[in-house]
Write a protein that holds these residues in place. Sequence first.
Motif, mmCIF file in Angstrom:
data_model
loop_
_atom_site.group_PDB
_atom_site.id
_atom_site.type_symbol
_atom_site.label_atom_id
_atom_site.label_comp_id
_atom_site.label_asym_id
_atom_site.label_seq_id
_atom_site.Cartn_x
_atom_site.Cartn_y
_atom_site.Cartn_z
ATOM 1 N N ASN A 27 0.825 -1.212 0.000
ATOM 2 C CA ASN A 27 0.000 0.000 0.000
ATOM 3 C C ASN A 27 0.860 1.262 0.000
ATOM 4 N N ARG A 28 1.944 1.243 0.781
ATOM 5 C CA ARG A 28 2.838 2.398 0.822
ATOM 6 C C ARG A 28 3.521 2.599 -0.534
ATOM 7 N N THR A 29 3.914 1.512 -1.182
ATOM 8 C CA THR A 29 4.535 1.600 -2.501
ATOM 9 C C THR A 29 3.557 2.161 -3.519
ATOM 10 N N VAL A 32 3.121 5.973 -2.908
ATOM 11 C CA VAL A 32 4.264 6.733 -3.409
ATOM 12 C C VAL A 32 4.237 6.783 -4.931
ATOM 13 N N ALA A 33 3.889 5.670 -5.572
ATOM 14 C CA ALA A 33 3.824 5.646 -7.030
ATOM 15 C C ALA A 33 2.785 6.624 -7.550
ATOM 16 N N GLY A 38 1.313 11.724 -10.140
ATOM 17 C CA GLY A 38 0.618 13.006 -10.069
ATOM 18 C C GLY A 38 1.575 14.180 -10.195
ATOM 19 N N ALA A 39 2.722 14.093 -9.533
ATOM 20 C CA ALA A 39 3.700 15.180 -9.616
ATOM 21 C C ALA A 39 4.245 15.309 -11.035
#
Length: 55
Positions: A27-29, A32-33, A38-39
Amino acid sequence: MTNNAIPPELEFADDGDDMRQHDRRLNRTRLVAWIVIGALILTGGGATVLALIFG
């Protein structure tokens, strides 16, 4: 007979902690992805708009 109260077939049973840690890491990966995607979209879109404005 031994004094061990745990049956031999359950002595090394997995209690699920590894899967919970794996799920949290996954979930954390994913989070971050998505933030990186988005960035990249925002900065790429911003660069495109600036290029169109300033030619």
